[in-house]
Design a protein around this motif. Structure first.
Motif, PDB file in Angstrom:
ATOM      1  N   TRP A  68       0.832  -1.199   0.000  1.00 56.93           N
ATOM      2  CA  TRP A  68       0.000   0.000   0.000  1.00 56.93           C
ATOM      3  C   TRP A  68       0.870   1.254   0.000  1.00 56.93           C
ATOM      4  O   TRP A  68       0.588   2.215  -0.703  1.00 56.93           O
ATOM      5  N   VAL A  69       1.947   1.240   0.789  1.00 50.52           N
ATOM      6  CA  VAL A  69       2.849   2.389   0.858  1.00 50.52           C
ATOM      7  C   VAL A  69       3.467   2.658  -0.512  1.00 50.52           C
ATOM      8  O   VAL A  69       3.502   3.803  -0.975  1.00 50.52           O
ATOM      9  N   MET A  70       3.944   1.615  -1.189  1.00 44.79           N
ATOM     10  CA  MET A  70       4.572   1.799  -2.502  1.00 44.79           C
ATOM     11  C   MET A  70       3.573   2.301  -3.535  1.00 44.79           C
ATOM     12  O   MET A  70       3.873   3.209  -4.312  1.00 44.79           O
ATOM     13  N   GLN A  71       2.367   1.716  -3.557  1.00 45.40           N
ATOM     14  CA  GLN A  71       1.359   2.130  -4.530  1.00 45.40           C
ATOM     15  C   GLN A  71       0.908   3.568  -4.288  1.00 45.40           C
ATOM     16  O   GLN A  71       0.790   4.352  -5.233  1.00 45.40           O
ATOM     17  N   THR A  72       0.681   3.909  -3.047  1.00 47.86           N
ATOM     18  CA  THR A  72       0.236   5.265  -2.721  1.00 47.86           C
ATOM     19  C   THR A  72       1.326   6.288  -3.031  1.00 47.86           C
ATOM     20  O   THR A  72       1.049   7.351  -3.595  1.00 47.86           O
ATOM     21  N   THR A  73       2.556   5.959  -2.698  1.00 50.60           N
ATOM     22  CA  THR A  73       3.671   6.861  -2.995  1.00 50.60           C
ATOM     23  C   THR A  73       3.819   7.056  -4.500  1.00 50.60           C
ATOM     24  O   THR A  73       4.021   8.174  -4.974  1.00 50.60           O
ATOM     25  N   PHE A  74       3.684   5.976  -5.268  1.00 47.23           N
ATOM     26  CA  PHE A  74       3.801   6.062  -6.719  1.00 47.23           C
ATOM     27  C   PHE A  74       2.743   6.994  -7.301  1.00 47.23           C
ATOM     28  O   PHE A  74       3.047   7.908  -8.073  1.00 47.23           O
ATOM     29  N   VAL A  75       1.497   6.788  -6.908  1.00 44.92           N
ATOM     30  CA  VAL A  75       0.401   7.590  -7.464  1.00 44.92           C
ATOM     31  C   VAL A  75       0.529   9.053  -7.044  1.00 44.92           C
ATOM     32  O   VAL A  75       0.404   9.960  -7.873  1.00 44.92           O
ATOM     33  N   LEU A  76       0.781   9.294  -5.768  1.00 44.83           N
ATOM     34  CA  LEU A  76       0.902  10.675  -5.305  1.00 44.83           C
ATOM     35  C   LEU A  76       2.108  11.388  -5.907  1.00 44.83           C
ATOM     36  O   LEU A  76       2.058  12.590  -6.168  1.00 44.83           O
ATOM     37  N   THR A  77       3.189  10.664  -6.133  1.00 45.63           N
ATOM     38  CA  THR A  77       4.361  11.279  -6.750  1.00 45.63           C
ATOM     39  C   THR A  77       4.056  11.727  -8.167  1.00 45.63           C
ATOM     40  O   THR A  77       4.482  12.809  -8.588  1.00 45.63           O
ATOM     41  N   ILE A  78       3.307  10.943  -8.909  1.00 48.00           N
ATOM     42  CA  ILE A  78       2.937  11.348 -10.266  1.00 48.00           C
ATOM     43  C   ILE A  78       1.967  12.520 -10.230  1.00 48.00           C
ATOM     44  O   ILE A  78       2.126  13.509 -10.958  1.00 48.00           O
ATOM     45  N   VAL A  79       0.955  12.429  -9.366  1.00 51.22           N
ATOM     46  CA  VAL A  79      -0.071  13.477  -9.302  1.00 51.22           C
ATOM     47  C   VAL A  79       0.518  14.806  -8.840  1.00 51.22           C
ATOM     48  O   VAL A  79       0.189  15.865  -9.370  1.00 51.22           O
ATOM     49  N   PRO A 108       6.242  10.736   4.515  1.00 44.47           N
ATOM     50  CA  PRO A 108       4.969  10.905   5.227  1.00 44.47           C
ATOM     51  C   PRO A 108       3.964   9.767   4.991  1.00 44.47           C
ATOM     52  O   PRO A 108       3.215   9.404   5.902  1.00 44.47           O
ATOM     53  N   VAL A 109       3.957   9.188   3.800  1.00 46.93           N
ATOM     54  CA  VAL A 109       3.051   8.063   3.541  1.00 46.93           C
ATOM     55  C   VAL A 109       3.438   6.882   4.425  1.00 46.93           C
ATOM     56  O   VAL A 109       2.580   6.227   5.025  1.00 46.93           O
ATOM     57  N   TYR A 110       4.731   6.603   4.534  1.00 45.21           N
ATOM     58  CA  TYR A 110       5.189   5.525   5.409  1.00 45.21           C
ATOM     59  C   TYR A 110       4.841   5.827   6.866  1.00 45.21           C
ATOM     60  O   TYR A 110       4.372   4.951   7.597  1.00 45.21           O
ATOM     61  N   ALA A 111       5.066   7.075   7.288  1.00 48.20           N
ATOM     62  CA  ALA A 111       4.753   7.449   8.670  1.00 48.20           C
ATOM     63  C   ALA A 111       3.259   7.299   8.949  1.00 48.20           C
ATOM     64  O   ALA A 111       2.859   6.827  10.012  1.00 48.20           O
ATOM     65  N   TYR A 112       2.432   7.672   7.984  1.00 48.90           N
ATOM     66  CA  TYR A 112       0.981   7.518   8.133  1.00 48.90           C
ATOM     67  C   TYR A 112       0.614   6.042   8.269  1.00 48.90           C
ATOM     68  O   TYR A 112      -0.158   5.660   9.154  1.00 48.90           O
ATOM     69  N   ALA A 113       1.171   5.210   7.399  1.00 46.66           N
ATOM     70  CA  ALA A 113       0.866   3.774   7.443  1.00 46.66           C
ATOM     71  C   ALA A 113       1.351   3.165   8.752  1.00 46.66           C
ATOM     72  O   ALA A 113       0.677   2.315   9.337  1.00 46.66           O
ATOM     73  N   ARG A 114       2.505   3.583   9.200  1.00 49.48           N
ATOM     74  CA  ARG A 114       3.047   3.037  10.457  1.00 49.48           C
ATOM     75  C   ARG A 114       2.205   3.455  11.659  1.00 49.48           C
ATOM     76  O   ARG A 114       1.922   2.645  12.539  1.00 49.48           O
ATOM     77  N   SER A 115       1.772   4.706  11.675  1.00 52.89           N
ATOM     78  CA  SER A 115       0.981   5.171  12.823  1.00 52.89           C
ATOM     79  C   SER A 115      -0.385   4.502  12.847  1.00 52.89           C
ATOM     80  O   SER A 115      -0.908   4.206  13.916  1.00 52.89           O
ATOM     81  N   HIS A 116      -0.956   4.234  11.676  1.00 53.42           N
ATOM     82  CA  HIS A 116      -2.258   3.577  11.640  1.00 53.42           C
ATOM     83  C   HIS A 116      -2.161   2.075  11.848  1.00 53.42           C
ATOM     84  O   HIS A 116      -3.134   1.444  12.274  1.00 53.42           O
ATOM     85  N   SER A 117      -1.017   1.476  11.561  1.00 55.10           N
ATOM     86  CA  SER A 117      -0.881   0.034  11.817  1.00 55.10           C
ATOM     87  C   SER A 117      -0.696  -0.217  13.316  1.00 55.10           C
ATOM     88  O   SER A 117      -1.106  -1.243  13.815  1.00 55.10           O
ATOM     89  N   GLU A 118      -0.097   0.716  14.031  1.00 61.85           N
ATOM     90  CA  GLU A 118       0.095   0.562  15.472  1.00 61.85           C
ATOM     91  C   GLU A 118      -1.186   0.827  16.238  1.00 61.85           C
ATOM     92  O   GLU A 118      -1.430   0.210  17.271  1.00 61.85           O
ATOM     93  N   THR A 119      -2.024   1.729  15.734  1.00 67.32           N
ATOM     94  CA  THR A 119      -3.270   2.039  16.445  1.00 67.32           C
ATOM     95  C   THR A 119      -4.320   0.960  16.257  1.00 67.32           C
ATOM     96  O   THR A 119      -5.226   0.835  17.074  1.00 67.32           O
ATOM     97  N   SER A 120      -4.189   0.164  15.212  1.00 65.09           N
ATOM     98  CA  SER A 120      -5.186  -0.888  14.976  1.00 65.09           C
ATOM     99  C   SER A 120      -4.928  -2.143  15.804  1.00 65.09           C
ATOM    100  O   SER A 120      -5.716  -3.054  15.818  1.00 65.09           O
ATOM    101  N   ARG A 121      -3.791  -2.214  16.473  1.00 67.38           N
ATOM    102  CA  ARG A 121      -3.457  -3.395  17.283  1.00 67.38           C
ATOM    103  C   ARG A 121      -4.175  -3.423  18.581  1.00 67.38           C
ATOM    104  O   ARG A 121      -4.597  -2.635  19.231  1.00 67.38           O
TER     105      ARG A 121
END
Length: 80
Positions: free
Chosen positions: A17-28, A67-80
Motif C-alpha cells: 500500500w505504501v509503494m502504490q500510494t507513494t507512486f500515485v501521489l508522486t505522479i499526481v 509521510p506516507v510511510y509514517a501515516y501507514a506506520r501510525s495507523h498500523s500501530e493504532t489498529s493493534r
C-alpha cells in the motif's frame, strides 16, 4: 469457485500500500511541480530536461514517501 490465492493479511506496515500510494501521489503531485519549476530554468537539450525531471522527481518522491510511510506506520500501530 476456488478460493482466491492473492489474499494477504499483513502484520504491521503494508508496504504494498505504501509503494502504490507513494507512486500515485508522486505522479499526481510531481508532474505539476516539475512543470512549474521548469518554467524558471533554461533547459536547451532533452538530456538536460530529463536530468531536471529526475532530480526534482526524486525530491518529490522522498517528500511524499516518508509521510506516507509514517501515516501507514501510525495507523498500523493504532489498529493493534
Amino acid at each position: 469457485m476456488p478460493e482466491r490465492v492473492e489474499t494477504t493479511d499483513p502484520e504491521g506496515v503494508d508496504y504494498g500500500w505504501v509503494m502504490q500510494t507513494t507512486f500515485v501521489l508522486t505522479i499526481v503531485v510531481g508532474a505539476p511541480v516539475v512543470a512549474a519549476l521548469s518554467a524558471f530554468v533554461t533547459l536547451s537539450t532533452w538530456g538536460e530536461r530529463a536530468e531536471f525531471a529526475v532530480r526534482v522527481g526524486a525530491v518529490v518522491w522522498l517528500c511524499i514517501g516518508v509521510p506516507v510511510y509514517a501515516y501507514a506506520r501510525s495507523h498500523s500501530e493504532t489498529s493493534r
